[in-house]
Design a protein around this motif. Structure first.
Motif, PDB file in Angstrom:
ATOM      1  N   LEU A 119       0.811  -1.167   0.069  1.00 18.00           N
ATOM      2  CA  LEU A 119       0.197   0.013   0.101  1.00 18.00           C
ATOM      3  C   LEU A 119       0.881   1.357  -0.025  1.00 18.00           C
ATOM      4  CD1 LEU A 119      -3.019   0.945   0.201  1.00 18.00           C
ATOM      5  CD2 LEU A 119      -2.454   1.144   2.802  1.00 18.00           C
ATOM      6  N   ILE A 120       1.888   1.404   0.822  1.00 15.59           N
ATOM      7  CA  ILE A 120       2.820   2.412   0.877  1.00 15.59           C
ATOM      8  C   ILE A 120       3.402   2.676  -0.384  1.00 15.59           C
ATOM      9  CG2 ILE A 120       4.647   1.556   1.968  1.00 15.59           C
ATOM     10  CD1 ILE A 120       3.537   5.009   2.786  1.00 15.59           C
ATOM     11  N   TYR A 121       3.975   1.647  -1.069  1.00 17.20           N
ATOM     12  CA  TYR A 121       4.668   1.897  -2.277  1.00 17.20           C
ATOM     13  C   TYR A 121       3.721   2.326  -3.422  1.00 17.20           C
ATOM     14  CZ  TYR A 121       9.252   0.265  -0.578  1.00 17.20           C
ATOM     15  OH  TYR A 121      10.447   0.176   0.251  1.00 17.20           O
ATOM     16  N   PHE A 122       2.531   1.567  -3.414  1.00 15.40           N
ATOM     17  CA  PHE A 122       1.431   2.023  -4.102  1.00 15.40           C
ATOM     18  C   PHE A 122       1.007   3.413  -4.209  1.00 15.40           C
ATOM     19  CE2 PHE A 122      -2.950   1.601  -5.794  1.00 15.40           C
ATOM     20  CZ  PHE A 122      -2.783   0.831  -7.265  1.00 15.40           C
ATOM     21  N   PHE A 123       1.144   3.887  -2.805  1.00 17.53           N
ATOM     22  CA  PHE A 123       0.729   5.468  -2.600  1.00 17.53           C
ATOM     23  C   PHE A 123       1.813   6.539  -3.230  1.00 17.53           C
ATOM     24  CE2 PHE A 123       1.653   8.980   0.289  1.00 17.53           C
ATOM     25  CZ  PHE A 123       0.437   9.674  -0.022  1.00 17.53           C
ATOM     26  N   TYR A 124       3.190   5.934  -3.057  1.00 17.55           N
ATOM     27  CA  TYR A 124       4.415   6.654  -3.464  1.00 17.55           C
ATOM     28  C   TYR A 124       4.115   6.555  -5.196  1.00 17.55           C
ATOM     29  CZ  TYR A 124       6.844   6.076   0.776  1.00 17.55           C
ATOM     30  OH  TYR A 124       7.286   6.281   2.176  1.00 17.55           O
ATOM     31  N   LYS A 125       3.872   5.576  -5.816  1.00 21.74           N
ATOM     32  CA  LYS A 125       3.853   5.747  -7.129  1.00 21.74           C
ATOM     33  C   LYS A 125       2.694   6.645  -7.730  1.00 21.74           C
ATOM     34  CE  LYS A 125       3.082   2.700 -11.218  1.00 21.74           C
ATOM     35  NZ  LYS A 125       2.932   1.061 -11.620  1.00 21.74           N
ATOM     36  N   ILE A 126       1.528   6.606  -6.961  1.00 21.70           N
ATOM     37  CA  ILE A 126       0.265   7.329  -7.395  1.00 21.70           C
ATOM     38  C   ILE A 126       0.857   8.904  -7.225  1.00 21.70           C
ATOM     39  CG2 ILE A 126      -2.054   7.958  -6.969  1.00 21.70           C
ATOM     40  CD1 ILE A 126      -2.555   5.143  -6.322  1.00 21.70           C
ATOM     41  N   VAL A 127       1.281   9.255  -6.072  1.00 22.07           N
ATOM     42  CA  VAL A 127       1.668  10.485  -5.900  1.00 22.07           C
ATOM     43  C   VAL A 127       2.557  10.935  -6.846  1.00 22.07           C
ATOM     44  CG1 VAL A 127       2.691  12.356  -4.169  1.00 22.07           C
ATOM     45  CG2 VAL A 127       0.914  10.629  -3.445  1.00 22.07           C
ATOM     46  N   LEU A 128       3.658  10.378  -6.985  1.00 28.30           N
ATOM     47  CA  LEU A 128       4.783  10.681  -8.168  1.00 28.30           C
ATOM     48  C   LEU A 128       4.115  10.969  -9.383  1.00 28.30           C
ATOM     49  CD1 LEU A 128       7.658   8.391  -6.793  1.00 28.30           C
ATOM     50  CD2 LEU A 128       7.532  10.757  -6.593  1.00 28.30           C
ATOM     51  N   LEU A 129       3.250   9.927  -9.843  1.00 31.25           N
ATOM     52  CA  LEU A 129       2.687  10.125 -11.145  1.00 31.25           C
ATOM     53  C   LEU A 129       1.721  11.520 -11.252  1.00 31.25           C
ATOM     54  CD1 LEU A 129       1.772   6.394 -11.983  1.00 31.25           C
ATOM     55  CD2 LEU A 129       3.381   7.904 -12.938  1.00 31.25           C
ATOM     56  N   LYS A 130       1.094  11.655 -10.223  1.00 33.21           N
ATOM     57  CA  LYS A 130       0.390  12.902 -10.117  1.00 33.21           C
ATOM     58  C   LYS A 130       1.019  14.024  -9.876  1.00 33.21           C
ATOM     59  CE  LYS A 130      -2.338  15.169  -6.387  1.00 33.21           C
ATOM     60  NZ  LYS A 130      -3.568  15.591  -7.324  1.00 33.21           N
ATOM     61  N   LEU A 131       2.269  14.250  -9.551  1.00 32.34           N
ATOM     62  CA  LEU A 131       3.039  15.505  -9.508  1.00 32.34           C
ATOM     63  C   LEU A 131       3.854  15.643 -10.590  1.00 32.34           C
ATOM     64  CD1 LEU A 131       5.261  14.715  -5.921  1.00 32.34           C
ATOM     65  CD2 LEU A 131       3.049  16.595  -6.499  1.00 32.34           C
TER      66      LEU A 131
ATOM     67  N   GLN B  19      13.490  10.677  -9.111  1.00 31.61           N
ATOM     68  CA  GLN B  19      14.425  11.139  -9.947  1.00 31.61           C
ATOM     69  C   GLN B  19      13.772  12.086 -10.962  1.00 31.61           C
ATOM     70  OE1 GLN B  19      17.787  11.501  -9.158  1.00 31.61           O
ATOM     71  NE2 GLN B  19      17.202   9.966  -7.367  1.00 31.61           N
ATOM     72  N   GLU B  20      12.864  11.836 -11.561  1.00 30.68           N
ATOM     73  CA  GLU B  20      12.053  12.715 -12.647  1.00 30.68           C
ATOM     74  C   GLU B  20      11.389  13.944 -11.783  1.00 30.68           C
ATOM     75  OE1 GLU B  20       8.256  12.503 -15.775  1.00 30.68           O
ATOM     76  OE2 GLU B  20       9.105  10.810 -14.859  1.00 30.68           O
ATOM     77  N   VAL B  21      10.929  13.612 -10.805  1.00 33.35           N
ATOM     78  CA  VAL B  21      10.033  14.719  -9.924  1.00 33.35           C
ATOM     79  C   VAL B  21      11.429  15.620  -9.452  1.00 33.35           C
ATOM     80  CG1 VAL B  21       8.789  15.078  -7.898  1.00 33.35           C
ATOM     81  CG2 VAL B  21       8.134  13.184  -9.395  1.00 33.35           C
ATOM     82  N   LYS B  22      12.374  15.102  -8.806  1.00 30.03           N
ATOM     83  CA  LYS B  22      13.427  15.871  -8.530  1.00 30.03           C
ATOM     84  C   LYS B  22      14.132  16.765  -9.459  1.00 30.03           C
ATOM     85  CE  LYS B  22      16.644  14.433  -5.863  1.00 30.03           C
ATOM     86  NZ  LYS B  22      18.020  13.484  -5.399  1.00 30.03           N
ATOM     87  N   GLU B  23      14.015  16.273 -10.795  1.00 36.15           N
ATOM     88  CA  GLU B  23      14.651  17.118 -11.966  1.00 36.15           C
ATOM     89  C   GLU B  23      13.469  18.259 -12.234  1.00 36.15           C
ATOM     90  OE1 GLU B  23      15.286  14.460 -15.153  1.00 36.15           O
ATOM     91  OE2 GLU B  23      17.075  13.514 -14.154  1.00 36.15           O
ATOM     92  N   THR B  24      12.191  17.799 -12.019  1.00 34.27           N
ATOM     93  CA  THR B  24      11.250  18.719 -12.273  1.00 34.27           C
ATOM     94  C   THR B  24      11.382  19.841 -11.179  1.00 34.27           C
ATOM     95  OG1 THR B  24       9.623  17.239 -13.163  1.00 34.27           O
ATOM     96  CG2 THR B  24       8.632  19.061 -12.196  1.00 34.27           C
ATOM     97  N   LEU B  25      11.532  19.626  -9.992  1.00 35.03           N
ATOM     98  CA  LEU B  25      11.681  20.615  -8.894  1.00 35.03           C
ATOM     99  C   LEU B  25      12.778  21.366  -9.093  1.00 35.03           C
ATOM    100  CD1 LEU B  25      10.828  21.484  -5.816  1.00 35.03           C
ATOM    101  CD2 LEU B  25      12.550  19.913  -4.934  1.00 35.03           C
ATOM    102  N   SER B  26      14.083  20.938  -9.758  1.00 38.61           N
ATOM    103  CA  SER B  26      14.831  21.669  -9.960  1.00 38.61           C
ATOM    104  C   SER B  26      14.784  22.669 -10.873  1.00 38.61           C
ATOM    105  CB  SER B  26      16.355  21.093 -10.474  1.00 38.61           C
ATOM    106  OG  SER B  26      17.505  21.662 -10.674  1.00 38.61           O
ATOM    107  N   TYR B  27      13.823  22.380 -11.944  1.00 37.68           N
ATOM    108  CA  TYR B  27      13.594  23.119 -13.059  1.00 37.68           C
ATOM    109  C   TYR B  27      12.760  24.139 -12.756  1.00 37.68           C
ATOM    110  CZ  TYR B  27      11.106  24.252 -17.531  1.00 37.68           C
ATOM    111  OH  TYR B  27      10.177  24.976 -18.363  1.00 37.68           O
ATOM    112  N   LEU B  28      11.750  23.831 -11.803  1.00 34.69           N
ATOM    113  CA  LEU B  28      10.940  24.637 -11.412  1.00 34.69           C
ATOM    114  C   LEU B  28      11.536  25.864 -10.306  1.00 34.69           C
ATOM    115  CD1 LEU B  28       7.847  22.510 -10.537  1.00 34.69           C
ATOM    116  CD2 LEU B  28       7.975  23.969 -12.289  1.00 34.69           C
ATOM    117  N   TYR B  29      12.338  25.588  -9.676  1.00 37.30           N
ATOM    118  CA  TYR B  29      13.168  26.436  -9.014  1.00 37.30           C
ATOM    119  C   TYR B  29      13.919  27.418  -9.863  1.00 37.30           C
ATOM    120  CZ  TYR B  29      12.555  24.970  -4.054  1.00 37.30           C
ATOM    121  OH  TYR B  29      12.025  24.629  -2.867  1.00 37.30           O
TER     122      TYR B  29
END
Length: 478
Positions: free
Chosen positions: A307-319, A378-388
């Motif tokens: 459940l926790i990894y499933f939650f991680y996956k959904i949130v990362l895809l949502k972001l 990693q994709e979300v981290k790159e997104t964060l760097s780009y947004l900053y």
């Protein structure tokens, strides 16, 4: 009609089906109140009376469950109050409801033991349905049932011929069975995204209209468990279009590679765990207390780990999906909210280690790999760097423009106001006195007054924007 022979019979099996969806932002707490009104029980880990209420003939040890996870994750998985919005709030209802499942290849009864509604941060909800199948169903039947029942809307011809019966009603769609028969109030709290009407539950960034399944299958002691059996279990290969046992691969080397990547065989020849994108399963020949323990853990420790990894996956895809919808040059407030959401998720919810035991770490490392948690992060981290970087550039431009405007006002008001008008302010001036001002003096008055007005307006707008953003940020997560 059962397709398996006597040697292929299972001793017993049960499944859990997880359906994720998005909740409407302003109706989440209303949904909580409705669940409590409809006799759903909020699961508290320190309430030991709930250990055997929702799992059929099995029991889940809350003490073992709590100790199985890292201490910093326990408040997220097991909040101590239904008002703790930061945690994954689970509301459960015991049902023990007899139902029927009818297709051209299988006609069987099954029992809905209980239902969970799990309300998670980031407006994510999950429905978990616990199902127990009759004893001595064939292995093929179990795979076929699990694969077919998890389809919310039919795709293939044999799925379209499926019928689910309950009480005096019969349904062609599992989706209708869930939202009309099992939890009728839930649908009106789900966020149906207008831009993607074909995606029920508004998860256009997620896989397809299938629930994630967890299976526990107990086999007779003399039943061999082959790599082909495990491959079929991973992919839920039940029957083909002709109703014959189906194997989705013929190359033994391919099956070997699949085995190496997705099968945990620490207790090989007796017990195996298999993970795929849509299925987590335990198949065992264990007996007695060990078999009961494995069943309990599938309802407890293993369920929550998935459940926790499933939650991680959904949130990362949502972001990642939220980023694709933002015009970073125009939607600065939305960009700032996305930066906040990514930072909040990384700091409060995403943990490098989930399980506290070596077995748990080994087993769910496979799940973490299959769900691609690290690449998504990693994709979300790159997104964060780009947004900053973009925010810095845009903020720098805005600051420069504002500074230029304020500099002009300061210079003009300094030269004209201080030198031409400040002495007049020491005396009482009538309207007649003002009418005697020359052009330059009137410019000084207008610049001074407009500068004060603009300063008050900018201060008010800044305070209003700051308060709105603080409220929006919290609502975006909880």
């Amino acid at each position: 009609m059962e397709k398996g022979n006597v040697k292929d019979q299972t001793k017993r099996s049960f499944q859990q089906f997880i359906f994720p969806f998005m909740l409407e932002e302003d109706r989440i707490e209303g949904f909580v109140k409705r669940l409590l009104k409809d006799d759903y029980v909020f699961l508290k880990i320190d309430d030991l009376d709930l250990q055997d209420d929702f799992y059929g003939d099995h029991k889940v040890s809350h003490r073992n469950l709590e100790q199985y996870f890292m201490p910093n994750l326990v408040p997220v998985l097991f909040p101590n109050s239904y008002k703790k919005k930061e945690g994954m709030r689970r509301f459960s209802k015991k049902m023990d409801l007899g139902c029927t499942f009818r297709t051209p290849f299988l006609n069987t009864g099954f029992i809905i033991n209980s239902i969970d509604i799990i309300i998670c941060p980031f407006h994510i909800g999950m429905i978990n349905i616990r199902v127990t199948l009759p004893e001595r169903l064939s292995y093929n039947d179990v795979l076929y049932f699990t694969d077919t029942f998890r389809v919310l809307e039919p795709i293939t011809d044999d799925e379209k011929e499926m019928k689910v019966g309950c009480r005096n009603n019969e349904y062609d769609l599992v989706k209708d069975f869930i939202f009309k028969e099992l939890i009728p109030p839930a649908e009106k709290f789900i966020d149906h995204e207008e831009d993607h009407p074909s995606y029920f539950g508004s998860l256009p960034f997620f896989v397809d209209e299938r629930m994630f399944a967890l299976s526990y299958i107990a086999l007779p002691e003399d039943r061999d468990i082959t790599k082909t059996d495990l491959y079929r279990l991973s992919q839920l290969n039940g029957y083909d279009n002709d109703g014959e046992p189906y194997v989705g691969a013929l190359n033994p080397k391919y099956i070997d590679r699949h085995y190496q990547e997705r099968v945990y065989d620490r207790w090989g020849e007796e017990t195996y765990f298999v993970t795929s994108e849509g299925h987590f399963a335990c198949v065992t020949r264990a007996t007695g207390k060990l078999e009961a323990q494995l069943a309990s853990e599938m309802y407890g420790q293993y369920f929550y780990s998935v459940l926790i990894y499933f939650f991680y996956k959904i949130v990362l895809l949502k972001l990642a999906h939220e980023h694709s919808l933002i015009d970073v040059e125009k939607d600065q407030s939305e960009t700032e909210l996305l930066i906040f959401m990514i930072t909040e998720f990384s700091a409060k919810y995403l943990f490098a280690e989930v399980n506290s035991t070596s077995t748990g770490k080994e087993l769910f490392h496979i799940t973490k790999e299959i769900f691609k948690i690290e690449p998504l992060y990693q994709e979300v981290k790159e997104t964060l760097s780009y947004l900053y970087q973009n925010q810095d550039k845009l903020s720098g431009k805005s600051s420069n423009y504002l500074l230029q405007i304020l500099t002009i006002y300061t210079v003009i008001s300094g030269i004209l106001g201080m030198n031409l008008h400040i002495e007049d302010l020491k005396e009482k001036l009538t309207l007649k006195d003002y009418m005697n001002y020359n052009f330059i003096e009137w410019v000084a008055v207008l610049v001074t007054i407009s500068g004060l007005i603009i300063s008050f307006i900018m201060g008010f707008l800044f305070l209003k924007s700051w308060l709105r953003e603080q409220k929006s940020r919290k609502k975006k997560v909880l």
